[in-house]
Design an enzyme around this catalytic site. Structure first.
Site, PDB file in Angstrom:
ATOM      1  N   CYS A  54       1.107  -1.169   0.102  1.00 19.42           N
ATOM      2  CA  CYS A  54      -0.193  -0.085  -0.016  1.00 19.42           C
ATOM      3  C   CYS A  54       0.978   1.131  -0.048  1.00 19.42           C
ATOM      4  CB  CYS A  54      -0.855   0.082   1.326  1.00 19.42           C
ATOM      5  SG  CYS A  54      -1.850  -1.541   1.387  1.00 19.42           S
TER       6      CYS A  54
ATOM      7  N   GLY B  30      -0.844   0.611  -5.069  1.00 17.91           N
ATOM      8  CA  GLY B  30      -2.112  -0.124  -4.954  1.00 17.91           C
ATOM      9  C   GLY B  30      -3.289   0.762  -5.930  1.00 17.91           C
TER      10      GLY B  30
ATOM     11  N   TYR C 177      10.756  -4.130  -7.518  1.00 14.47           N
ATOM     12  CA  TYR C 177       9.544  -3.880  -8.308  1.00 14.47           C
ATOM     13  C   TYR C 177       8.493  -2.645  -7.891  1.00 14.47           C
ATOM     14  CZ  TYR C 177       4.833  -5.204 -10.052  1.00 14.47           C
ATOM     15  OH  TYR C 177       3.600  -5.175 -10.583  1.00 14.47           O
TER      16      TYR C 177
ATOM     17  N   ASN D 161       0.736   0.503   5.837  1.00 11.60           N
ATOM     18  CA  ASN D 161       1.033  -0.231   4.736  1.00 11.60           C
ATOM     19  C   ASN D 161       2.112  -1.353   5.573  1.00 11.60           C
ATOM     20  OD1 ASN D 161       2.526  -1.167   2.744  1.00 11.60           O
ATOM     21  ND2 ASN D 161       4.078   0.313   2.600  1.00 11.60           N
ATOM     22  N   GLY D 162       1.772  -2.683   5.343  1.00  9.78           N
ATOM     23  CA  GLY D 162       2.572  -3.705   5.713  1.00  9.78           C
ATOM     24  C   GLY D 162       1.744  -4.923   6.432  1.00  9.78           C
TER      25      GLY D 162
END
Length: 512
Positions: free
Chosen positions: A2, A28, A258, A101-102
């Site tokens: 995210c 996202g 990425y 995020n995570g």
């Protein structure tokens, strides 16, 4: 994976947050949300969809206030039927809203403790809501009507004592200010910056990537340190606290391979330079293993993430570099797209081959990584259909063999093409004439090759099975796979899935 952003400004933040989220959209595409704070009230807009689709003019004008946070997400439960977007909100104490995020690796234990001991109700199966309620409970334990910034940071210290895994968090505490903190290993990225306002005051932004800051005119101050929390009060004063001793500084390697934009700087490492060095290392390996008579006529990247590495690879090998695939930019990234069939179907909608660059040639296709193998199999066939004589394939990353437990959608071994298969077996499955992967040591050297970063290593668990935070064993991975399979089955039955990472406690509710 995210993207999060938080802003403390001297002007309305709705447009700043919107612009930042568009810069983080690559992290996202499933849902987006913004919360702003004004006069002790929170104003929220969140929904499934891309940023440009979620926020219309009528929504933006209602997002009033000079403090705010935002979030873009994709679901890690294998389906896009999620009815919940972030930020999440609890009204007690004070009114707290949070974006995350995570992934918390002990989310189930925490969820049960919140219910049985803290008497807190969870409305979703999301570990992000778990984290929010842990924070809210520790804030409640302060027992203060008007906590100081030092009190708030002390509450965050208690959160660190309960939460395990990877997390980068932004939160608004109504009547107090903007909070942000990062996991003790620094696995998930978080960076903050500042700029001068027209009235002469200082404005702050904290975000997942530096491009969100620089695009809005903020100057980078530094990365949030592992185990550190920062708080900007309503007077725009910055407070920081090293809440726990940082563990080994190990950001996620897949960010550089990425996820991150090439124009981002993360933990003082240029993503662009890292990818250039990945291409250089990969070229060296090809020349070493395939020899000078490698029979490659042209190097073609798989747009967009591999372009930087492919250009450097072609230059080092003295081979022509060509753009052989044109991308339809109105189709989402297939790795982020939930559901295997949806990913496979979208490949040919997303890319189209230029026959001139393939016909009668031996082409080397370069991609950033091979995860499930669905995309590269389709692309290799597209190259053959366009007239390629031979199709070779190179991955700028090593084989992805192990599940990810830190917030990336790779939790099931059975979906990873390299898990249990040799390089030769993977080559046969994807249909390439030759296949080569980056060596892990070379990848680490390529990313770490900088004089300015304090990074001690990287979380390379998807490549080597070494989970930085510990406490991840075979039983945990098997249980995670069972949960994933179960949520996938439920999703097919038309049941509401509301998980970032499933928490096996309350179950889910069916809807018509």
């Amino acid at each position: 994976m995210c993207g999060v952003v938080g802003v403390a400004a001297h002007e309305p933040v709705n447009q700043i947050l919107y612009d930042a989220l568009t810069m983080l959209q690559h992290r996202g595409q499933d849902a987006a949300g913004i919360v702003t704070l004004q006069d002790g009230r929170l104003y929220l807009r969140k929904e499934n969809g891309m940023v440009r689709d979620v926020f219309m003019n009528r929504h933006m004008v209602r997002l009033v206030g000079k403090f705010g946070i935002g979030h873009v997400r994709y679901p890690t439960a294998g389906t896009s039927s999620s009815a919940e977007a972030q930020p999440f909100y609890v009204n007690s104490p004070y009114g707290i809203t949070l974006a995350h995020n995570g992934n918390l690796t002990n989310a189930e234990t925490l969820a049960k403790s919140l219910y049985l001991d803290d008497r807190r109700h969870l409305n979703t199966d999301s570990d992000s809501e778990v984290l929010l309620n842990v924070l809210a409970h520790e804030m409640q334990n302060l027992g203060k009507t008007d906590p100081t910034p030092e009190d708030i940071l002390e509450a965050v210290k208690a959160v660190y004592g309960r939460c395990e895994g990877a997390y980068a968090v932004v939160a608004l505490i109504t009547g107090h200010g903007l909070l942000a903190f990062r996991d003790p290993n620094g696995i998930r990225p978080l960076i903050f910056g500042k700029r001068m306002a027209e009235n002469g005051g200082t404005e702050y932004m904290v975000a997942s990537e530096s491009v969100a800051l620089t695009s809005s005119g903020f100057t980078i101050v530094r990365d949030v340190r592992p185990g550190e929390a920062i708080f900007i009060d309503l007077d725009h004063k910055l407070h920081t606290k090293q809440c726990v001793e940082p563990k080994e500084y190990t950001p996620c390697m897949f960010e550089y391979v990425y996820f991150a934009r090439p124009d981002s700087i993360m933990d003082n490492i240029s993503v662009y330079k890292a990818r250039l060095r990945m291409g250089e290392k990969l070229a060296q390996k090809i020349l070493r293993e395939w020899g000078e008579d490698h029979d490659i006529d042209v190097v073609i990247p798989i747009p967009d993430t591999s372009r930087t590495s492919a250009m450097e690879l072609a230059m080092k090998m003295n081979v022509k570099y060509r753009e052989g695939f044109m991308k339809n930019r109105y189709i989402g990234r297939t790795f982020i797209m939930p559901g295997q069939q949806q990913r496979k179907k979208s490949v040919r909608q997303k890319l189209s081959a230029v026959p001139l660059e393939f016909k009668g040639k031996n082409v080397l296709l370069v991609d950033d990584s091979i995860v499930r193998g669905t995309t590269c199999h389709e692309i290799i066939q597209m190259a053959r259909d366009a007239g390629a004589r031979k199709v070779f394939f190179a991955s700028a990353a090593p084989p992805v063999e192990y599940p990810n437990v830190y917030g990336i959608d790779m939790p099931v071994r059975s979906e990873l093409i390299a898990s249990g298969n040799s390089v030769e077996e993977v080559r046969e499955i994807i249909g390439a004439d030759r296949l080569i992967f980056q060596d892990l040591d070379d990848l680490v050297e390529a990313v770490k090759d900088t004089k300015h970063s304090r990074v001690e290593g990287f979380d390379c668990s998807v490549f080597n099975g070494c989970y930085i935070t510990g406490q991840i064993n075979e039983a945990y991975l098997e249980h995670l796979q069972e949960l994933r399979c179960e949520t996938a089955k439920i999703g097919k039955k038309g049941v509401q899935i509301v998980a970032d990472t499933p928490v096996d406690m309350m179950g889910v509710a069916e809807y018509d």
